[in-house]
Design a protein around this motif. Sequence first.
Motif, PDB file in Angstrom:
ATOM      1  N   LEU A 225       0.677  -1.272  -0.192  1.00  0.00           N
ATOM      2  CA  LEU A 225      -0.154   0.127   0.102  1.00  0.00           C
ATOM      3  C   LEU A 225       0.775   1.298  -0.049  1.00  0.00           C
ATOM      4  O   LEU A 225       0.538   2.152  -0.677  1.00  0.00           O
ATOM      5  CB  LEU A 225      -1.117  -0.046   1.185  1.00  0.00           C
ATOM      6  N   THR A 226       1.921   1.181   0.797  1.00  0.00           N
ATOM      7  CA  THR A 226       2.683   2.723   1.066  1.00  0.00           C
ATOM      8  C   THR A 226       3.292   2.836  -0.330  1.00  0.00           C
ATOM      9  O   THR A 226       3.334   3.933  -0.752  1.00  0.00           O
ATOM     10  CB  THR A 226       3.624   2.469   1.927  1.00  0.00           C
ATOM     11  N   PRO A 227       4.255   1.944  -0.904  1.00  0.00           N
ATOM     12  CA  PRO A 227       4.483   2.289  -2.290  1.00  0.00           C
ATOM     13  C   PRO A 227       3.641   2.542  -3.272  1.00  0.00           C
ATOM     14  O   PRO A 227       3.859   3.362  -4.213  1.00  0.00           O
ATOM     15  CB  PRO A 227       5.360   1.055  -2.663  1.00  0.00           C
ATOM     16  N   MET A 228       2.519   2.052  -3.167  1.00  0.00           N
ATOM     17  CA  MET A 228       1.272   2.477  -4.261  1.00  0.00           C
ATOM     18  C   MET A 228       0.998   3.949  -4.263  1.00  0.00           C
ATOM     19  O   MET A 228       1.002   4.467  -5.057  1.00  0.00           O
ATOM     20  CB  MET A 228       0.270   1.448  -3.983  1.00  0.00           C
ATOM     21  N   PHE A 229       0.793   4.283  -2.711  1.00  0.00           N
ATOM     22  CA  PHE A 229       0.711   5.658  -2.733  1.00  0.00           C
ATOM     23  C   PHE A 229       1.669   6.625  -3.494  1.00  0.00           C
ATOM     24  O   PHE A 229       1.538   7.730  -3.886  1.00  0.00           O
ATOM     25  CB  PHE A 229       0.590   6.095  -1.117  1.00  0.00           C
ATOM     26  N   ALA A 230       2.944   6.307  -2.905  1.00  0.00           N
ATOM     27  CA  ALA A 230       4.135   6.953  -3.730  1.00  0.00           C
ATOM     28  C   ALA A 230       4.152   7.206  -5.171  1.00  0.00           C
ATOM     29  O   ALA A 230       4.288   7.955  -5.757  1.00  0.00           O
ATOM     30  CB  ALA A 230       5.513   6.552  -2.902  1.00  0.00           C
ATOM     31  N   VAL A 231       3.991   5.721  -5.742  1.00  0.00           N
ATOM     32  CA  VAL A 231       3.955   5.880  -7.227  1.00  0.00           C
ATOM     33  C   VAL A 231       2.676   6.668  -7.707  1.00  0.00           C
ATOM     34  O   VAL A 231       2.922   7.302  -8.491  1.00  0.00           O
ATOM     35  CB  VAL A 231       3.823   4.257  -7.648  1.00  0.00           C
ATOM     36  N   ALA A 232       1.642   6.504  -6.984  1.00  0.00           N
ATOM     37  CA  ALA A 232       0.374   7.191  -7.567  1.00  0.00           C
ATOM     38  C   ALA A 232       0.653   8.685  -7.592  1.00  0.00           C
ATOM     39  O   ALA A 232       0.283   9.458  -8.459  1.00  0.00           O
ATOM     40  CB  ALA A 232      -0.803   6.883  -6.739  1.00  0.00           C
ATOM     41  N   ILE A 233       1.376   9.271  -6.411  1.00  0.00           N
ATOM     42  CA  ILE A 233       1.576  10.669  -6.384  1.00  0.00           C
ATOM     43  C   ILE A 233       2.573  11.063  -7.394  1.00  0.00           C
ATOM     44  O   ILE A 233       2.421  12.203  -8.054  1.00  0.00           O
ATOM     45  CB  ILE A 233       2.042  10.824  -5.082  1.00  0.00           C
ATOM     46  N   LEU A 234       3.653  10.338  -7.694  1.00  0.00           N
ATOM     47  CA  LEU A 234       4.563  10.549  -8.573  1.00  0.00           C
ATOM     48  C   LEU A 234       4.176  10.516  -9.917  1.00  0.00           C
ATOM     49  O   LEU A 234       4.380  11.446 -10.781  1.00  0.00           O
ATOM     50  CB  LEU A 234       5.702   9.305  -8.379  1.00  0.00           C
ATOM     51  N   VAL A 235       3.206   9.415 -10.439  1.00  0.00           N
ATOM     52  CA  VAL A 235       2.644   9.381 -11.670  1.00  0.00           C
ATOM     53  C   VAL A 235       1.971  10.670 -11.954  1.00  0.00           C
ATOM     54  O   VAL A 235       1.967  11.121 -13.012  1.00  0.00           O
ATOM     55  CB  VAL A 235       1.756   8.193 -11.999  1.00  0.00           C
ATOM     56  N   ALA A 236       0.914  11.110 -10.892  1.00  0.00           N
ATOM     57  CA  ALA A 236       0.073  12.205 -11.168  1.00  0.00           C
ATOM     58  C   ALA A 236       0.922  13.455 -11.260  1.00  0.00           C
ATOM     59  O   ALA A 236       0.601  14.404 -12.065  1.00  0.00           O
ATOM     60  CB  ALA A 236      -0.813  12.346  -9.848  1.00  0.00           C
TER      61      ALA A 236
END
Length: 291
Positions: A225-236
């Motif tokens: 979950l935590t890396p998913m948050f980071a990747v989503a913010i990075l992609v956005a």
Amino acid sequence: MTLYDALVGPFAEFAFMRRALVGSLALSLGAAPIGVFLMLRRMSLTGDAMAHAILPGAAVGFLVAGLSLPAMTLGGLVAGVSVALLTGLVARTTVLKEDAALASFYLLSLALGVTLVSLKGSNVDLLHVLFGSVLALDDQAMLLLAGVASVTLVALALIYRPLVLECVDPGFLRSVSRAGGPVHFIFLGLVVLNLVAGFQALGTLLAVGVMMLPAAAARFWSNALTPMFAVAILVASLASVAGLLVSYHFDLPTGPAIILSAGVLYLVSVAVGWSGGVLWRLAPPRHHRAA
């Protein structure tokens, strides 16, 4: 054209580009984690429906005060929360399921909102409401975007554990705590809040894009979950920068350019993401020889 002129020059030279960049990054910071939770809760289309649900309230604010940020924001919040509550009421008191009730309300909201804007405004006003104007963010809009991102991150931190548990095992959460109901409505409130903020920059029809496309892309890079948050913010964030630059250099509408950039990053993730991407699934398995 040098690399500096292509990537840095537009932001260094023009204040409206810097404002658009800061506003888009603030929106990415708050909306992307919300999108991850929507995806995990299998509520991805809920974000799209709620984005349409805020349109009548924003339209009423427009009819009363024109293109006024406070009026349209307040109207959008009231409309979004009202649709969420009405959907829950219909789902709990009738035979209709929540997804069907939400779909019905969002279709009514979209039609009503477009009609209301058309009564007073021109086609330009209608396009502004539907697709936003990220290059025209003023101080009020910037403060709104920054405030919503801050409130979202603080609220997610406070309800993180029950929210994650509700995603994984809602039955267990109901058996050990009564927090499930309040947490669900707080989360829906955060969804509406971020859509209203996104509406100021990208319009009602595109605001959900910066919420869901980065979240979907993140799923192909991590199961945690935590890396998913980071990747989503990075992609956005990358989509915001790329969309602004593409819009500037090729004279394209900025909101759609941002969402298209997010879509490209999503397709790249589908293809090469190491957590379920197509290429990794098609790769032949490695066979280990015994020593």
